[in-house]
Scaffold this motif. Structure first.
Motif, PDB file in Angstrom:
ATOM      1  N   ASN A   1       0.828  -1.193   0.000  1.00 38.02           N
ATOM      2  CA  ASN A   1       0.000   0.000   0.000  1.00 38.02           C
ATOM      3  C   ASN A   1       0.870   1.254   0.000  1.00 38.02           C
ATOM      4  OD1 ASN A   1      -2.208  -1.688   0.147  1.00 38.02           O
ATOM      5  ND2 ASN A   1      -2.433  -1.486   2.371  1.00 38.02           N
ATOM      6  N   ILE A   2       0.445   2.242  -0.774  1.00 36.95           N
ATOM      7  CA  ILE A   2       1.130   3.527  -0.836  1.00 36.95           C
ATOM      8  C   ILE A   2       0.315   4.528  -0.032  1.00 36.95           C
ATOM      9  CG2 ILE A   2       1.890   5.408  -2.343  1.00 36.95           C
ATOM     10  CD1 ILE A   2       2.209   3.316  -4.566  1.00 36.95           C
ATOM     11  N   ALA A   3       0.937   5.176   0.937  1.00 38.72           N
ATOM     12  CA  ALA A   3       0.238   6.169   1.754  1.00 38.72           C
ATOM     13  C   ALA A   3       0.159   7.489   1.006  1.00 38.72           C
ATOM     14  CB  ALA A   3       0.958   6.353   3.091  1.00 38.72           C
ATOM     15  N   GLY A   4      -0.990   8.150   1.113  1.00 38.98           N
ATOM     16  CA  GLY A   4      -1.171   9.431   0.466  1.00 38.98           C
ATOM     17  C   GLY A   4      -0.595  10.567   1.291  1.00 38.98           C
ATOM     18  N   LYS A   5      -0.158  11.606   0.613  1.00 44.49           N
ATOM     19  CA  LYS A   5       0.323  12.814   1.277  1.00 44.49           C
ATOM     20  C   LYS A   5      -0.825  13.797   1.373  1.00 44.49           C
ATOM     21  CE  LYS A   5       4.971  11.986  -0.350  1.00 44.49           C
ATOM     22  NZ  LYS A   5       4.612  10.605  -0.724  1.00 44.49           N
ATOM     23  N   ASP A   6      -1.058  14.314   2.561  1.00 43.36           N
ATOM     24  CA  ASP A   6      -2.197  15.189   2.824  1.00 43.36           C
ATOM     25  C   ASP A   6      -1.941  16.565   2.224  1.00 43.36           C
ATOM     26  OD1 ASP A   6      -4.483  16.245   3.782  1.00 43.36           O
ATOM     27  OD2 ASP A   6      -4.053  15.929   5.904  1.00 43.36           O
ATOM     28  N   ILE A   7      -2.721  16.936   1.202  1.00 42.82           N
ATOM     29  CA  ILE A   7      -2.549  18.216   0.521  1.00 42.82           C
ATOM     30  C   ILE A   7      -3.540  19.251   1.033  1.00 42.82           C
ATOM     31  CG2 ILE A   7      -2.448  19.335  -1.727  1.00 42.82           C
ATOM     32  CD1 ILE A   7      -0.333  17.187  -1.322  1.00 42.82           C
ATOM     33  N   ILE A   8      -4.790  18.861   1.179  1.00 44.51           N
ATOM     34  CA  ILE A   8      -5.820  19.746   1.738  1.00 44.51           C
ATOM     35  C   ILE A   8      -6.628  18.958   2.754  1.00 44.51           C
ATOM     36  CG2 ILE A   8      -7.924  21.074   1.283  1.00 44.51           C
ATOM     37  CD1 ILE A   8      -6.890  21.649  -1.488  1.00 44.51           C
ATOM     38  N   PHE A   9      -6.883  19.571   3.901  1.00 45.02           N
ATOM     39  CA  PHE A   9      -7.755  18.953   4.902  1.00 45.02           C
ATOM     40  C   PHE A   9      -8.538  20.046   5.606  1.00 45.02           C
ATOM     41  CE2 PHE A   9      -8.527  17.364   9.278  1.00 45.02           C
ATOM     42  CZ  PHE A   9      -9.461  16.404   8.938  1.00 45.02           C
ATOM     43  N   ASN A  10      -9.858  19.927   5.616  1.00 45.66           N
ATOM     44  CA  ASN A  10     -10.706  20.966   6.196  1.00 45.66           C
ATOM     45  C   ASN A  10     -11.407  20.535   7.474  1.00 45.66           C
ATOM     46  OD1 ASN A  10     -10.156  22.906   4.259  1.00 45.66           O
ATOM     47  ND2 ASN A  10     -11.737  22.173   2.883  1.00 45.66           N
ATOM     48  N   GLY A  11     -11.207  19.323   7.926  1.00 47.41           N
ATOM     49  CA  GLY A  11     -11.906  18.853   9.109  1.00 47.41           C
ATOM     50  C   GLY A  11     -11.116  19.083  10.383  1.00 47.41           C
ATOM     51  N   THR A  12     -11.542  18.411  11.431  1.00 51.90           N
ATOM     52  CA  THR A  12     -10.884  18.560  12.728  1.00 51.90           C
ATOM     53  C   THR A  12     -10.119  17.313  13.146  1.00 51.90           C
ATOM     54  OG1 THR A  12     -12.915  17.836  13.846  1.00 51.90           O
ATOM     55  CG2 THR A  12     -12.623  20.214  13.524  1.00 51.90           C
ATOM     56  N   VAL A  13     -10.406  16.177  12.518  1.00 52.90           N
ATOM     57  CA  VAL A  13      -9.724  14.926  12.835  1.00 52.90           C
ATOM     58  C   VAL A  13      -8.855  14.531  11.641  1.00 52.90           C
ATOM     59  CG1 VAL A  13     -10.013  12.493  13.401  1.00 52.90           C
ATOM     60  CG2 VAL A  13     -11.622  14.181  14.312  1.00 52.90           C
ATOM     61  N   PRO A  14      -7.554  14.322  11.849  1.00 53.08           N
ATOM     62  CA  PRO A  14      -6.678  13.970  10.731  1.00 53.08           C
ATOM     63  C   PRO A  14      -7.172  12.731   9.984  1.00 53.08           C
ATOM     64  CG  PRO A  14      -5.397  14.499  12.676  1.00 53.08           C
ATOM     65  CD  PRO A  14      -6.830  14.437  13.119  1.00 53.08           C
ATOM     66  N   MET A  15      -6.903  12.725   8.684  1.00 57.96           N
ATOM     67  CA  MET A  15      -7.286  11.606   7.845  1.00 57.96           C
ATOM     68  C   MET A  15      -6.056  10.979   7.214  1.00 57.96           C
ATOM     69  SD  MET A  15     -10.748  12.932   5.914  1.00 57.96           S
ATOM     70  CE  MET A  15     -10.837  11.370   5.023  1.00 57.96           C
ATOM     71  N   ASN A  16      -6.240   9.771   6.735  1.00 56.36           N
ATOM     72  CA  ASN A  16      -5.211   9.070   5.984  1.00 56.36           C
ATOM     73  C   ASN A  16      -5.836   8.520   4.710  1.00 56.36           C
ATOM     74  OD1 ASN A  16      -4.646   8.209   9.173  1.00 56.36           O
ATOM     75  ND2 ASN A  16      -2.842   8.973   8.084  1.00 56.36           N
ATOM     76  N   ALA A  17      -5.002   8.221   3.755  1.00 55.67           N
ATOM     77  CA  ALA A  17      -5.480   7.608   2.521  1.00 55.67           C
ATOM     78  C   ALA A  17      -4.425   6.631   2.022  1.00 55.67           C
ATOM     79  CB  ALA A  17      -5.773   8.661   1.461  1.00 55.67           C
ATOM     80  N   TYR A  18      -4.889   5.600   1.328  1.00 58.76           N
ATOM     81  CA  TYR A  18      -3.987   4.554   0.851  1.00 58.76           C
ATOM     82  C   TYR A  18      -4.366   4.152  -0.574  1.00 58.76           C
ATOM     83  CZ  TYR A  18      -3.025   4.364   5.826  1.00 58.76           C
ATOM     84  OH  TYR A  18      -2.692   4.716   7.101  1.00 58.76           O
ATOM     85  N   LEU A  19      -3.363   3.689  -1.299  1.00 56.45           N
ATOM     86  CA  LEU A  19      -3.554   3.233  -2.679  1.00 56.45           C
ATOM     87  C   LEU A  19      -2.844   1.900  -2.850  1.00 56.45           C
ATOM     88  CD1 LEU A  19      -3.206   5.248  -5.961  1.00 56.45           C
ATOM     89  CD2 LEU A  19      -1.831   3.179  -5.637  1.00 56.45           C
ATOM     90  N   HIS A  20      -3.501   1.010  -3.568  1.00 52.40           N
ATOM     91  CA  HIS A  20      -2.904  -0.289  -3.872  1.00 52.40           C
ATOM     92  C   HIS A  20      -3.023  -0.542  -5.369  1.00 52.40           C
ATOM     93  CE1 HIS A  20      -1.446  -4.324  -2.798  1.00 52.40           C
ATOM     94  NE2 HIS A  20      -2.206  -4.743  -3.785  1.00 52.40           N
ATOM     95  N   GLU A  21      -1.914  -0.955  -5.972  1.00 53.63           N
ATOM     96  CA  GLU A  21      -1.885  -1.271  -7.401  1.00 53.63           C
ATOM     97  C   GLU A  21      -1.908  -2.781  -7.610  1.00 53.63           C
ATOM     98  OE1 GLU A  21       0.810   1.305 -10.045  1.00 53.63           O
ATOM     99  OE2 GLU A  21       1.894   1.121  -8.146  1.00 53.63           O
ATOM    100  N   THR A  22      -2.681  -3.216  -8.604  1.00 51.96           N
ATOM    101  CA  THR A  22      -2.694  -4.622  -8.987  1.00 51.96           C
ATOM    102  C   THR A  22      -2.640  -4.702 -10.505  1.00 51.96           C
ATOM    103  OG1 THR A  22      -4.087  -5.165  -7.073  1.00 51.96           O
ATOM    104  CG2 THR A  22      -3.933  -6.804  -8.833  1.00 51.96           C
ATOM    105  N   PRO A  23      -1.680  -5.453 -11.076  1.00 50.03           N
ATOM    106  CA  PRO A  23      -1.626  -5.586 -12.535  1.00 50.03           C
ATOM    107  C   PRO A  23      -2.936  -6.136 -13.067  1.00 50.03           C
ATOM    108  CG  PRO A  23       0.386  -6.426 -11.540  1.00 50.03           C
ATOM    109  CD  PRO A  23      -0.571  -6.173 -10.414  1.00 50.03           C
TER     110      PRO A  23
END
Length: 293
Positions: free
Chosen positions: A34-56
């Motif tokens: 899994n590739i973790a996303g870098k937080d570019i914009i966040f407007n809420g009050t609780v931090p978020m995370n995002a993940y990406l997975h590649e499959t051929p």
């Protein structure tokens, strides 16, 4: 005029420059973890995370699976933003390959799409830009490495304020904007030397514009607005709140050939600018270079 720009955890017009991160090993393929996303914009009050997975996938495609996590749980509900659940910008590290696509939201909260991502020096960067329900705007960037350890030079769009795409001549003014100030970029579209009369909304607005910083991949996503719409917008947020609240324009509506974008350039660097609009029944992409003064 609506815009979205790279930001520290604050309102949408706050901007944090993001350094271009590149990790690769000679001769390897893109990582399966899994590739973790870098937080570019966040407007809420609780931090978020995002993940990406590649499959051929089949026929040289890559299956992209993404998900956002809020307060320890996968986000399963998103608000519609400009007719779509999620806007996804895919750009190669050399800024030659650009795509504006839209993944499909699954019932488990995962966002899926199949892409053809050929091996390129520097790999690809994927931005996901959407509205998790009840949270506010969130933009993440995923950096997909390539099999090369050499980062390529980034391509700059040709300078100048006029570009010909298909039967249309597109002009922007100005092509240089001040740093850290809200700026208005005006657009005029001609067809056969006359004001284009066959223009229609693209994804609910007059046009979309994506700006990527050539040095650090800073991100801005702007929406084209008429002068009347701009005059009714809140000058403190570049019309962001108004754009989110307004009813999307129907796709078959005839629109004028002049409109405006508002942007806020965060730092001194060139920005590749892809302007997307609908002429007739076709989506056109006009490339420009916007510099800072």
């Amino acid at each position: 005029m609506h815009f979205r720009a790279s930001a520290a955890r604050t309102v949408a017009i706050g901007i944090t420059l993001m350094a271009a991160l590149f990790v690769s090993t000679p001769g390897c393929v893109r990582a399966a973890e899994n590739i973790a996303g870098k937080d570019i914009i966040f407007n809420g009050t609780v931090p978020m995370n995002a993940y990406l997975h590649e499959t051929p996938g089949p026929s040289g495609t890559t299956h992209i699976d993404m998900w956002e996590v809020h307060n320890g749980r996968v986000v399963t509900a998103y608000d519609i933003d400009m007719t779509k659940i999620m806007h996804m910008i895919v750009v190669s590290d050399d800024l030659v390959d650009f795509r504006h696509v839209h993944p499909v939201l699954q019932s488990n909260g995962h966002l899926d799409i199949d892409l053809n991502l050929p091996q390129r020096q520097g790999g690809y960067h994927i931005y996901i830009d959407g509205l998790p329900h009840g949270i506010g705007r969130q933009v993440f960037r995923f950096d997909l490495p390539s099999g090369s350890s050499v980062a390529p030079a980034r391509h700059l769009h040709p300078p100048g304020g006029t570009v010909v795409v298909g039967p249309y001549t597109v002009t922007i003014d100005p092509t240089a904007v001040p740093i850290g100030e809200i700026s208005t970029v005006s657009v005029r579209i001609l067809k056969n030397g006359r004001p284009a009369r066959d223009l229609h909304p693209y994804l609910g607005v007059m046009a979309h514009g994506v700006f990527i910083g050539v040095k650090d991949l800073a991100y801005m996503h702007a929406h084209g607005m008429s002068e009347a719409m701009l005059n009714s917008a809140n000058s403190n947020d570049c019309g962001d709140s108004m754009m989110m609240a307004m009813t999307p324009m129907p796709p078959g509506l005839n629109i004028g050939n002049e409109f405006e974008f508002q942007i806020l350039a965060p730092s001194a660097q060139p920005y590749d600018f892809w302007l997307q609009f609908v002429g007739g029944k076709t989506v056109y992409t006009a490339p420009f270079l916007v510099t800072t003064i």
